[in-house]
Design a protein around this motif. Structure first.
Motif, short mmCIF file in Angstrom:
data_model
loop_
_atom_site.label_atom_id
_atom_site.label_comp_id
_atom_site.label_asym_id
_atom_site.label_seq_id
_atom_site.Cartn_x
_atom_site.Cartn_y
_atom_site.Cartn_z
N ARG A 72 0.83 -1.19 0.00
CA ARG A 72 0.00 0.00 0.00
C ARG A 72 0.88 1.25 0.00
NH1 ARG A 72 -1.82 4.12 2.56
NH2 ARG A 72 -3.95 4.84 2.19
N GLU A 73 1.91 1.26 0.82
CA GLU A 73 2.80 2.41 0.90
C GLU A 73 3.45 2.68 -0.46
OE1 GLU A 73 6.85 3.71 3.29
OE2 GLU A 73 5.69 2.02 4.03
N ALA A 74 3.86 1.63 -1.15
CA ALA A 74 4.46 1.81 -2.47
C ALA A 74 3.45 2.35 -3.47
CB ALA A 74 5.03 0.48 -2.97
N CYS A 75 2.20 1.89 -3.38
CA CYS A 75 1.16 2.38 -4.29
C CYS A 75 0.87 3.86 -4.05
CB CYS A 75 -0.10 1.55 -4.14
SG CYS A 75 0.08 -0.15 -4.71
N VAL A 76 0.84 4.28 -2.80
CA VAL A 76 0.64 5.69 -2.48
C VAL A 76 1.81 6.50 -3.02
CG1 VAL A 76 0.55 7.38 -0.59
CG2 VAL A 76 -0.81 5.28 -0.46
N PHE A 77 3.03 6.01 -2.81
CA PHE A 77 4.21 6.72 -3.28
C PHE A 77 4.19 6.84 -4.80
CE2 PHE A 77 8.64 6.86 -4.68
CZ PHE A 77 9.04 8.03 -4.03
N LEU A 78 3.81 5.76 -5.50
CA LEU A 78 3.76 5.79 -6.96
C LEU A 78 2.76 6.84 -7.44
CD1 LEU A 78 4.52 4.66 -9.74
CD2 LEU A 78 2.77 2.90 -9.41
N ARG A 79 1.56 6.84 -6.86
CA ARG A 79 0.55 7.84 -7.24
C ARG A 79 1.08 9.24 -7.00
NH1 ARG A 79 -3.90 8.24 -3.13
NH2 ARG A 79 -2.15 9.28 -2.13
N ASP A 80 1.68 9.47 -5.83
CA ASP A 80 2.18 10.80 -5.50
C ASP A 80 3.33 11.22 -6.41
OD1 ASP A 80 0.26 10.78 -3.54
OD2 ASP A 80 1.67 10.53 -1.87
N ALA A 81 4.21 10.28 -6.75
CA ALA A 81 5.33 10.58 -7.64
C ALA A 81 4.82 10.97 -9.03
CB ALA A 81 6.28 9.40 -7.73
N LEU A 82 3.82 10.27 -9.51
CA LEU A 82 3.24 10.60 -10.82
C LEU A 82 2.58 11.97 -10.78
CD1 LEU A 82 1.70 7.16 -11.85
CD2 LEU A 82 3.64 8.31 -12.93
N THR A 83 1.84 12.24 -9.72
CA THR A 83 1.13 13.51 -9.58
C THR A 83 2.09 14.69 -9.54
OG1 THR A 83 -0.65 12.37 -8.42
CG2 THR A 83 -0.57 14.75 -8.18
N LYS A 84 3.25 14.50 -8.92
CA LYS A 84 4.23 15.59 -8.84
C LYS A 84 4.90 15.87 -10.17
CE LYS A 84 5.42 14.85 -4.03
NZ LYS A 84 6.39 14.28 -3.10
N ARG A 85 5.06 14.87 -11.00
CA ARG A 85 5.83 15.03 -12.24
C ARG A 85 4.97 15.22 -13.48
NH1 ARG A 85 8.78 12.69 -8.74
NH2 ARG A 85 11.02 12.96 -8.74
N LEU A 86 3.71 14.81 -13.42
CA LEU A 86 2.85 14.84 -14.59
C LEU A 86 1.52 15.51 -14.26
CD1 LEU A 86 3.46 11.11 -15.59
CD2 LEU A 86 4.54 13.10 -16.63
#
Length: 161
Positions: free
Chosen positions: A79-93
């Motif tokens: 779950r933590e990795a999924c949250v991080f992935l979503r947040d990383a995408l949101t910051k860059r795209l």
């Protein structure tokens, strides 16, 4: 600065260069790659540039028992990795409308995680209802988006450039 169209073409071009690469969990090279590695390569992002990037390595926790991956959906690192992935995408795209996809858009998809807004697989939209992604069994492939896949798309992202 590159135009949005040329940036999308660059994302798609980079993803296409990896077609045929075998799948490797946590892989980051032509010798073997997973969906996060494909995403980083397609977006031309050095993993070392991402704070806490090691969280991306737990996007598919589990083990392979020679027939398939066995997941532990209750593993908090997933779950933590999924949250991080979503947040990383949101910051860059930028968010994109799923009904108005363009080649080069990044798709966040939910395969094992069942929490709204989170995904555990990423793919690059290739146009004409096709994606390029790292399939666990076939490696990096171009696949048609089947009806079931459309339901699994959680969000779409587009280059800021």
């Amino acid at each position: 600065m590159a135009s949005q169209t040329s940036r999308k073409s660059a994302i798609l071009d980079r993803a296409e260069r990896l077609l045929g690469t075998p799948y490797a969990h946590m892989g980051r090279s032509r010798r073997g790659i997973d969906c996060v590695g494909l995403l980083l390569y397609a977006l031309d992002i050095d993993e070392r540039e991402i704070p806490e990037a090691e969280k991306l390595r737990t996007i598919a926790p589990g083990y392979y028992d020679s027939t398939r991956w066995r997941y532990n959906r209750k593993d908090p690192s997933h779950r933590e990795a999924c949250v991080f992935l979503r947040d990383a995408l949101t910051k860059r795209l930028l968010y994109a409308n799923i009904r108005d996809l363009m080649p080069g858009d990044v798709l966040l998809m939910a395969w094992k995680i069942r929490e709204e807004g989170l995904g555990d697989h990423v793919a690059i939209y290739a146009g004409r209802n096709q994606i390029i992604h790292a399939d666990m069994h076939a490696g990096v492939v171009r696949d048609d988006i089947e009806d079931d896949m459309w339901r699994r798309i959680v969000a779409a992202y587009r280059s800021r450039e």
